[in-house]
Design a protein around this motif. Structure first.
Motif, PDB file in Angstrom:
ATOM      1  N   UNK B  69      23.005   4.871  54.281  1.00 44.51           N
ATOM      2  CA  UNK B  69      22.166   4.369  53.189  1.00 44.51           C
ATOM      3  C   UNK B  69      22.683   3.022  52.688  1.00 44.51           C
ATOM      4  N   UNK B  70      24.001   2.895  52.589  1.00 44.28           N
ATOM      5  CA  UNK B  70      24.589   1.616  52.159  1.00 44.28           C
ATOM      6  C   UNK B  70      24.183   0.507  53.120  1.00 44.28           C
ATOM      7  N   UNK B  71      24.197   0.802  54.417  1.00 39.49           N
ATOM      8  CA  UNK B  71      23.762  -0.182  55.428  1.00 39.49           C
ATOM      9  C   UNK B  71      22.349  -0.683  55.150  1.00 39.49           C
ATOM     10  N   UNK B  72      21.543   0.173  54.538  1.00 44.89           N
ATOM     11  CA  UNK B  72      20.139  -0.166  54.268  1.00 44.89           C
ATOM     12  C   UNK B  72      19.931  -0.662  52.824  1.00 44.89           C
ATOM     13  N   UNK B  73      21.039  -0.876  52.138  1.00 44.99           N
ATOM     14  CA  UNK B  73      20.943  -1.367  50.761  1.00 44.99           C
ATOM     15  C   UNK B  73      20.505  -0.308  49.772  1.00 44.99           C
ATOM     16  N   UNK B  74      20.664   0.966  50.165  1.00 39.47           N
ATOM     17  CA  UNK B  74      20.289   2.046  49.240  1.00 39.47           C
ATOM     18  C   UNK B  74      21.582   2.599  48.652  1.00 39.47           C
ATOM     19  N   UNK B  75      21.673   2.613  47.328  1.00 42.53           N
ATOM     20  CA  UNK B  75      22.874   3.140  46.690  1.00 42.53           C
ATOM     21  C   UNK B  75      22.804   4.667  46.726  1.00 42.53           C
ATOM     22  N   UNK B  76      23.691   5.269  47.494  1.00 40.30           N
ATOM     23  CA  UNK B  76      23.651   6.734  47.628  1.00 40.30           C
ATOM     24  C   UNK B  76      24.412   7.393  46.498  1.00 40.30           C
ATOM     25  N   UNK B  77      23.943   8.552  46.129  1.00 37.22           N
ATOM     26  CA  UNK B  77      24.565   9.312  45.059  1.00 37.22           C
ATOM     27  C   UNK B  77      24.660  10.762  45.537  1.00 37.22           C
ATOM     28  N   UNK B  78      25.818  11.385  45.320  1.00 33.37           N
ATOM     29  CA  UNK B  78      25.958  12.780  45.737  1.00 33.37           C
ATOM     30  C   UNK B  78      25.607  13.677  44.560  1.00 33.37           C
ATOM     31  N   UNK B  79      24.536  14.424  44.723  1.00 36.63           N
ATOM     32  CA  UNK B  79      24.089  15.282  43.626  1.00 36.63           C
ATOM     33  C   UNK B  79      24.612  16.701  43.818  1.00 36.63           C
ATOM     34  N   UNK B  80      25.240  17.205  42.768  1.00 32.98           N
ATOM     35  CA  UNK B  80      25.636  18.613  42.802  1.00 32.98           C
ATOM     36  C   UNK B  80      25.047  19.294  41.583  1.00 32.98           C
ATOM     37  N   UNK B  81      25.133  20.604  41.584  1.00 31.37           N
ATOM     38  CA  UNK B  81      24.611  21.356  40.453  1.00 31.37           C
ATOM     39  C   UNK B  81      25.726  21.676  39.481  1.00 31.37           C
ATOM     40  N   UNK B  82      25.748  22.895  38.986  1.00 31.46           N
ATOM     41  CA  UNK B  82      26.768  23.283  38.011  1.00 31.46           C
ATOM     42  C   UNK B  82      27.881  24.102  38.652  1.00 31.46           C
ATOM     43  N   UNK B  83      27.603  24.685  39.822  1.00 32.05           N
ATOM     44  CA  UNK B  83      28.652  25.424  40.530  1.00 32.05           C
ATOM     45  C   UNK B  83      29.643  24.422  41.107  1.00 32.05           C
ATOM     46  N   UNK B  84      30.953  24.621  40.849  1.00 31.42           N
ATOM     47  CA  UNK B  84      31.903  23.625  41.353  1.00 31.42           C
ATOM     48  C   UNK B  84      32.071  23.702  42.864  1.00 31.42           C
ATOM     49  N   UNK B  85      32.476  22.572  43.449  1.00 32.71           N
ATOM     50  CA  UNK B  85      32.838  22.497  44.870  1.00 32.71           C
ATOM     51  C   UNK B  85      31.767  23.001  45.818  1.00 32.71           C
ATOM     52  N   UNK B  86      30.555  22.593  45.616  1.00 30.16           N
ATOM     53  CA  UNK B  86      29.531  22.980  46.594  1.00 30.16           C
ATOM     54  C   UNK B  86      29.035  21.742  47.329  1.00 30.16           C
ATOM     55  N   UNK B  87      28.358  21.993  48.425  1.00 30.18           N
ATOM     56  CA  UNK B  87      27.843  20.929  49.264  1.00 30.18           C
ATOM     57  C   UNK B  87      26.867  20.053  48.481  1.00 30.18           C
ATOM     58  N   UNK B  88      27.072  18.750  48.480  1.00 36.57           N
ATOM     59  CA  UNK B  88      26.159  17.894  47.706  1.00 36.57           C
ATOM     60  C   UNK B  88      24.872  17.588  48.465  1.00 36.57           C
ATOM     61  N   UNK B  89      23.823  17.285  47.702  1.00 40.71           N
ATOM     62  CA  UNK B  89      22.627  16.676  48.280  1.00 40.71           C
ATOM     63  C   UNK B  89      22.816  15.167  48.114  1.00 40.71           C
ATOM     64  N   UNK B  90      22.369  14.404  49.093  1.00 38.62           N
ATOM     65  CA  UNK B  90      22.553  12.948  49.035  1.00 38.62           C
ATOM     66  C   UNK B  90      21.239  12.323  48.564  1.00 38.62           C
ATOM     67  N   UNK B  91      21.342  11.582  47.477  1.00 37.17           N
ATOM     68  CA  UNK B  91      20.153  11.010  46.827  1.00 37.17           C
ATOM     69  C   UNK B  91      20.188   9.489  46.882  1.00 37.17           C
ATOM     70  N   UNK B  92      19.017   8.889  46.930  1.00 33.20           N
ATOM     71  CA  UNK B  92      18.915   7.441  46.829  1.00 33.20           C
ATOM     72  C   UNK B  92      17.531   7.064  46.338  1.00 33.20           C
ATOM     73  N   UNK B  93      17.351   5.810  45.924  1.00 30.80           N
ATOM     74  CA  UNK B  93      16.093   5.434  45.275  1.00 30.80           C
ATOM     75  C   UNK B  93      15.804   3.957  45.550  1.00 30.80           C
ATOM     76  N   UNK B  94      14.571   3.635  45.795  1.00 30.32           N
ATOM     77  CA  UNK B  94      14.136   2.241  45.955  1.00 30.32           C
ATOM     78  C   UNK B  94      12.930   2.019  45.046  1.00 30.32           C
TER      79      UNK B  94
END
Lengths: 509, 509
Positions: B69-94
């Motif tokens: 995503x960085x290569x494409x100029x998209x700022x990636x963000x790792x989204x997690x919920x409230x449970x600690x240490x779980x697999x993140x979803x990767x988010x970005x926005x244009x």
């Protein structure tokens, strides 16, 4: 004279019974003194992997047996049949001056396949360990035997072959050695035969018997294999069931399908197999295959009487096995074992548990075994099962389906037959049978359990048909030995008692 | 004015339709020029193992996505919920200047478990290879892609995740990049969301949605997952089935038993399971669980019309899959997919084949999945199955049976429920649904296949319930991709066409 003779006879009898010897050492004393060395030697034997199909290791077992026999002054001979490069049976012979009878002792040194992951955690089936009792019953693993450590005869030795049937080999060779070392007299000529292909259906035993017919003649072959009665009492078995395995495969689509995209449309072979198996046997264990119970030879009066005298252990067994009831609560175990069976040994379709995924499997497989009783013919019995599968709308194949077969038939089943053989039963009233019974009875205060036929299978018909020799089975190991499965084990005291039993038969006249 | 406006609109439309760009380079030309680099980059992505439960590697996938995503100029963000240490979803926005709509694009980067032994010989599911076609259909393995080599778009890339659903991630990111690099205008604001727990039931997506509700708002989320219609035509899916897995275990004796010594007496759990499964679904695929087909929401008039227009591929599918008939020959696939299902994913009891031995197994396990349609509730559906098992005389457990339970109940079944969720369906007549349909239609000469609900499952109800956003699915991969199973693969031309489809949606206004 007569009275003196009788006195002498009784004296000799007592000598045998209580194990008195020329050196004044009883068999029990001898075994107690030697138990550490015997156990260590047995562990060395069990440490040689013995899966029947593992030819390299199987030959190591045979070579080890030759050494064991040489140590005892028995000249070992490797018997093969006419097929080249097959596993040999190890043969040996001892002539006893003045003996009128020849008794053969048979055991097998090969074992069933192992899946180490199914054994107790950390246990290698070919690195035997001691356990205090099965872990399911609160036992614990003591680890490998440490040379010289005290042995509790209630402990068990855990490893493939520990019970089935290296125990037989070990007990036969050590019974002979014990008699020699304690200076006791042999009563009979002895032949030894240790087979290496029993767990794959003794596929070359017929060739070996035909080729070495004269060498293998005896008045009776005594088979040391299988478990003693559940009661723990010493046991004689006069027959065995036959056995044949069937591998049944049913088919779905050629490739695994996403269960969401094709579920409820594409045929599911696991469901097909479930329906097919359910159609073969009802929920009370009755086989529904047409004619399955036909052909069975009725029991003789002696056999019926013996069956009635076998102590019922059904209640104990159910408790020990953790089952509420048997398949058919009206049928005791001893009766069930006198009938032909159809049993599912294993079943598999795709994956379960952590490996499962949301698919429709491509095929489903069940391995079945059919046990046969006197009167059944294994090929005829298999034909009945094939006819049943056909009657359920299946086209039966012997190979994977072709494209054309897939396009032509709604239901495809592959049926593969493994080598099978028929049942065998020796009449309980024969003189040699009665002599063996008396010898074995002399080693036990409790009365023997006499079983017309065991539930298990050995190709004993070959002894009768090719060698023309009667066969009697003297099982020595504990009934709860997990033979054929994970965590196979032998209770140590059964090894010592097995040696005593065999020694008594070697001493009979 | 009106006519000029119309002219401009048409011109723009044509630009989109034929992929004309400011640089005069069509999307097709761009993709053809870049295909080697795109394929290489995709292979790198697929080489990172992505089994949902393999947390270490899953995080490597997430990190790799951040880089892409960085290569494409998209700022990636790792989204997690409230449970600690779980697999993140990767988010970005244009954000697109002047855009009135926001379209989210969702795909998942995790994959199903793999059993490498079941894949084509020598293939590592995480070392992708090219194949000319599935080997069952006469294809051959070409081996790993050699940098710079020519690519035949009919070839397939074989590897876990190649179709389900790294293909979605790859196509979304490269569609955006293609539009940027060819200088084409975006029509909408874009949000990207790449989940890492889809194959384990999106167990934390609800938390992520609740925590990042505002961030994830959109006019519509477009899900790039699942296969295009069997006809190969581009496809829109307006709904998904729900799904819940059940693991069903039935029990025999506590330890494996010799089938000769106990067969036909001790209960055989494989037989019990066969009877139980056979009682759940008849041989024509009808589920016999009481009330199983109740609760189903009837189809709308548009949905019925769409279903009627879906080209039937049943005959082709049967041929391709090597099956003579579907479970119920009177029910076409498109109808079957609109019903709830009960499917056996896998079945196991002891061993079969070379590992089989003559035992009575201790237990038998079946993994089932229930697909749910609109109106079903997954917990209610599971309760119906549990009630069925009870009605067959089983005591139902959630853990291994205790000694006391074994002594008390003749039939014991453990039923474990995996996380489930309900179906979701978006009305086909909504304006946003129609706009997306027009955009996708602009990329294809053939008319689209419009499917009211796919057979597969995604937790799309979360988009509706938590985010209040409509959801539409645009599947891009070939139908015969073996998703969820061994030999998962994607036909390469479907990747390029998928990029074109997504680019068209990004350009719509």
């Amino acid at each position: 004279m007569k009275s003196r003779f009788c006195y002498s006879f009784s004296f000799l009898f007592l000598l045998v019974l209580y194990g008195g010897t020329a050196q004044g050492q009883s068999l029990q004393e001898y075994l107690k003194k030697k138990e550490k060395a015997l156990l260590e030697s047995y562990i060395t034997f069990l440490s040689i992997p013995n899966v029947s199909t593992d030819t390299v290791n199987i030959l190591k077992n045979a070579a080890y047996l030759e050494d064991l026999m040489a140590d005892r002054g028995i000249k070992a001979e490797l018997l093969t049949g006419t097929t080249p490069k097959v596993t040999p049976a190890v043969f040996g012979e001892i002539k006893t001056p003045g003996a009128s009878k020849t008794i053969g002792f048979y055991a097998h040194y090969d074992g069933q396949p192992v899946n180490p992951k199914q054994w107790y955690a950390g246990v290698d089936p070919f690195k035997p360990v001691l356990i205090t009792a099965p872990l399911e019953s609160g036992g614990k693993i003591l680890g490998p035997y440490k040379s010289g450590a005290e042995i509790n005869p209630e402990w068990r030795l855990l490893g493939r072959g520990a019970a089935d049937d290296k125990a037989g080999v070990m007990a036969i060779l050590n019974a002979y050695q014990a008699l020699v070392e304690t200076g006791q007299r042999l009563g009979v000529n002895i032949k030894f035969l240790f087979e290496g292909e029993e767990e794959v259906g003794s596929i070359h035993l017929n060739e070996i018997f035909k080729k070495h017919k004269e060498k293998l003649k005896a008045d009776c072959w005594v088979i040391i294999d299988g478990p003693r009665h559940v009661s723990g009492r010493k046991t004689i078995v006069y027959g065995v069931r036959g056995d044949v395995n069937i591998e049944l495969t049913v088919y779905g689509a050629k490739r695994p399908l996403h269960s969401g995209n094709y579920g409820n449309w594409a045929p599911n072979p696991a469901l097909k197999l479930a329906h097919l198996l359910a159609s073969m046997k009802d929920e009370k264990g009755k086989v529904l295959v047409k004619g399955f119970y036909e052909d069975v030879t009725p029991l003789t009066a002696s056999e019926k009487k013996a069956l009635a005298q076998i102590p019922s252990q059904d209640a104990l067994l159910k408790k020990e096995l953790g089952i509420y009831a048997s398949e058919n609560p009206e049928q005791p175990l001893v009766e069930a074992l006198m009938k032909p069976t159809l049993n599912i040994n294993g079943m598999q379709s795709a994956n379960v548990g952590a490996m499962a995924s949301n698919v429709i499997p491509t095929k489903a497989v069940a391995t079945l075994d059919l046990r046969l009783v006197k009167g059944n013919d294994y090929q005829r019995q298999v034909e009945k099962v094939i006819a049943h599968v056909k009657s359920r709308g299946y086209h039966v194949l012997t190979q994977e389906p072709t494209e054309a077969e897939r396009a032509k038939y709604p239901n495809l089943a592959k049926i593969e037959i493994e080598h099978g053989y028929n049942a065998q039963r020796t009449p309980m009233d024969l003189p040699i049978a009665k002599t063996i019974q008396a010898a074995l009875q002399s080693t036990s205060k409790e009365s023997l359990v006499l079983i017309p036929s065991m539930g298990g299978s050995l190709p004993l018909y070959l002894f009768e048909e090719i060698l023309g020799t009667k066969v009697i089975t003297v099982p020595i190991v504990n009934y709860d030995n997990n033979q054929h499965a994970e965590n196979e084990n032998v209770k140590i005291k059964f090894l010592w008692e097995g040696i005593e039993s065999i020694a008594a038969i070697m001493q009979m006249k």
